[in-house]
Design a protein around this motif. Sequence first.
Motif, PDB file in Angstrom:
ATOM      1  N   LEU A  39       0.853  -1.181   0.000  1.00  8.71           N
ATOM      2  CA  LEU A  39       0.000   0.000   0.000  1.00  8.71           C
ATOM      3  C   LEU A  39       0.890   1.232   0.000  1.00  8.71           C
ATOM      4  CD1 LEU A  39      -2.731  -0.992   2.619  1.00  8.71           C
ATOM      5  CD2 LEU A  39      -3.178  -0.432   0.220  1.00  8.71           C
ATOM      6  N   PHE A  40       0.587   2.168  -0.894  1.00  9.71           N
ATOM      7  CA  PHE A  40       1.256   3.465  -0.904  1.00  9.71           C
ATOM      8  C   PHE A  40       0.374   4.450  -0.138  1.00  9.71           C
ATOM      9  CE2 PHE A  40       3.054   1.432  -4.648  1.00  9.71           C
ATOM     10  CZ  PHE A  40       4.394   1.820  -4.609  1.00  9.71           C
ATOM     11  N   VAL A  41       0.965   5.174   0.794  1.00  4.67           N
ATOM     12  CA  VAL A  41       0.237   6.158   1.594  1.00  4.67           C
ATOM     13  C   VAL A  41       0.825   7.537   1.296  1.00  4.67           C
ATOM     14  CG1 VAL A  41      -0.456   6.894   3.898  1.00  4.67           C
ATOM     15  CG2 VAL A  41      -0.095   4.450   3.422  1.00  4.67           C
ATOM     16  N   GLY A  42       0.016   8.413   0.717  1.00  5.64           N
ATOM     17  CA  GLY A  42       0.505   9.746   0.384  1.00  5.64           C
ATOM     18  C   GLY A  42       0.393  10.686   1.566  1.00  5.64           C
ATOM     19  N   ASN A  43       1.534  11.170   2.053  1.00  2.00           N
ATOM     20  CA  ASN A  43       1.570  12.132   3.166  1.00  2.00           C
ATOM     21  C   ASN A  43       1.622  13.534   2.563  1.00  2.00           C
ATOM     22  OD1 ASN A  43       1.794   9.934   5.077  1.00  2.00           O
ATOM     23  ND2 ASN A  43       3.933   9.756   4.427  1.00  2.00           N
ATOM     24  N   ALA A  49       5.735   9.542   0.560  1.00  2.00           N
ATOM     25  CA  ALA A  49       4.791   8.435   0.471  1.00  2.00           C
ATOM     26  C   ALA A  49       5.374   7.274   1.257  1.00  2.00           C
ATOM     27  CB  ALA A  49       4.549   8.026  -0.973  1.00  2.00           C
ATOM     28  N   ASP A  50       4.642   6.812   2.245  1.00  2.00           N
ATOM     29  CA  ASP A  50       5.066   5.625   2.982  1.00  2.00           C
ATOM     30  C   ASP A  50       4.613   4.385   2.237  1.00  2.00           C
ATOM     31  OD1 ASP A  50       6.470   6.373   5.429  1.00  2.00           O
ATOM     32  OD2 ASP A  50       4.623   7.426   5.961  1.00  2.00           O
ATOM     33  N   VAL A  51       5.449   3.372   2.253  1.00  2.00           N
ATOM     34  CA  VAL A  51       5.131   2.082   1.649  1.00  2.00           C
ATOM     35  C   VAL A  51       4.958   1.099   2.792  1.00  2.00           C
ATOM     36  CG1 VAL A  51       5.895   0.290   0.049  1.00  2.00           C
ATOM     37  CG2 VAL A  51       6.511   2.680  -0.377  1.00  2.00           C
ATOM     38  N   ILE A  52       3.775   0.488   2.886  1.00  2.00           N
ATOM     39  CA  ILE A  52       3.466  -0.407   4.002  1.00  2.00           C
ATOM     40  C   ILE A  52       2.943  -1.732   3.467  1.00  2.00           C
ATOM     41  CG2 ILE A  52       2.971   1.545   5.527  1.00  2.00           C
ATOM     42  CD1 ILE A  52      -0.019   1.000   5.172  1.00  2.00           C
ATOM     43  N   LYS A  53       2.915  -2.732   4.331  1.00  2.00           N
ATOM     44  CA  LYS A  53       2.359  -4.027   3.947  1.00  2.00           C
ATOM     45  C   LYS A  53       0.903  -3.849   3.526  1.00  2.00           C
ATOM     46  CE  LYS A  53       3.152  -7.646   6.477  1.00  2.00           C
ATOM     47  NZ  LYS A  53       3.301  -8.538   7.655  1.00  2.00           N
ATOM     48  N   SER A  54       0.481  -4.621   2.541  1.00  2.00           N
ATOM     49  CA  SER A  54      -0.858  -4.441   1.992  1.00  2.00           C
ATOM     50  C   SER A  54      -1.950  -5.112   2.812  1.00  2.00           C
ATOM     51  CB  SER A  54      -0.913  -4.979   0.561  1.00  2.00           C
ATOM     52  OG  SER A  54      -0.696  -6.383   0.540  1.00  2.00           O
ATOM     53  N   PRO A 397      -1.707  12.036   6.144  1.00  2.00           N
ATOM     54  CA  PRO A 397      -1.952  11.014   5.114  1.00  2.00           C
ATOM     55  C   PRO A 397      -3.317  11.220   4.469  1.00  2.00           C
ATOM     56  CG  PRO A 397      -2.306  10.084   7.294  1.00  2.00           C
ATOM     57  CD  PRO A 397      -1.717  11.454   7.502  1.00  2.00           C
ATOM     58  N   GLN A 398      -3.347  11.048   3.161  1.00  2.00           N
ATOM     59  CA  GLN A 398      -4.609  11.192   2.435  1.00  2.00           C
ATOM     60  C   GLN A 398      -4.869   9.935   1.622  1.00  2.00           C
ATOM     61  OE1 GLN A 398      -4.734  16.065   2.217  1.00  2.00           O
ATOM     62  NE2 GLN A 398      -5.123  14.903   0.375  1.00  2.00           N
TER      63      GLN A 398
END
Length: 414
Positions: A39-43, A49-54, A397-398
Amino acid sequence: MPAIRPRHLCALAAAVVLTVTAPATAASAADTAALREVLFVGNNWDGTADVIKSSGDLAKIGRINVIPDKAARMAEINADPIKWIYFMAIRNSVGEGHDQFVDDMYSTPDGKSVVVSRPSFADVVSIDLATGNINWRFKVSGYRADHMAVSPDGTRVAVSASTANTVHVLNINTGQQLGSFATGDKPHENIFTKDGKYIWNMAIGDVNTDSDAPWLDWTKGDRHITVVDATTYKQVKIIDMRDKLNAIGLTDYSDAVRPAVFSPDESKLYFQVSFFNGFFEYDVATDRITRTKTLPKNPATSDDRTTMVNDSRHHGISMSPDGSKLCVAGTMDDYATVVNRTTLQEGPLVPASKPYWATVSGDGKSCVVSESGADQVTAIDFATGQKTASVAVGDHPQRVRLGHVAADWTSPAS
């Protein structure tokens, strides 16, 4: 997104910061084994952009700087009085006193790059996930870039140019414009149909003015859904929700369609509108609103429309893969909840700080919401409606989008 925002520059540059879970970017069978779903999280205020486990615990994997060219962009803006005025207007209106550096993002099918829309810089860029360098940059018409959508095959990306009432469609690998089309005022959300044949765009009008009373609704601009052929980019039809709302007696409700999501068979569209704590069900075939769901209000939330940031009360809606559950981000009411699509009965109200978006985890078991007020992302189980995990991310985050990176990916060097 919520908080009261200044308005004094809005006449010069009213802009708008919607929902639907877009398909994860496609990868060929041969490449899939070499890729990792994330998952890409746009800050938005960080420009990261944080990249986290999906799925699962949503553990953080890495982070990307999406404004490596900030110095060059700021030099351009400072050298152009008009660009500077719009840049400051975005900061002092939809940005709530902050610059908006990342609105939306999608990875390329090969997992090598992430494509990002950057509102304050009025552009879309492709960033190499290995090096952090910019591959290409596309300047949108006007002065602000907004929501995007990716085609089901992952090869095209549509981006709203909110001050130009235009949507650009780009080749995701090269940044070349494939076409564009006109919209209503302030285009916002874009949705590709699952066969890739059509694009639905929602225009939300001017959300940065204080003319929020129902009798002043006409001042908000031309708000409608534009449906276009995704090959020719020619208009197929216009859907005006004002008529549909009036038909069921909701003349005082806004017709500014915000986040939206289709049912799996695309026969129904579920959508939110400005100022409303709830959502509507729209039947595509009969062209009418078939059900209305009003969700609980938070007693601590003011009903004063001028206190609702960018005119949104609830902003974020997604659907479980089997179509049985909806997940709603109750932005101004500080909760998220899972709703049974058959009965429209909501589950537990899960406390969340200004949840701004709702999407679906990679395994399809959870709704994932971005808590813009707490700088974290939270997973809620579709089956139980209960919170299962949270992970800290960057400032404000959005958008949260499924995508891919190389299986052995780590953050690029600063």
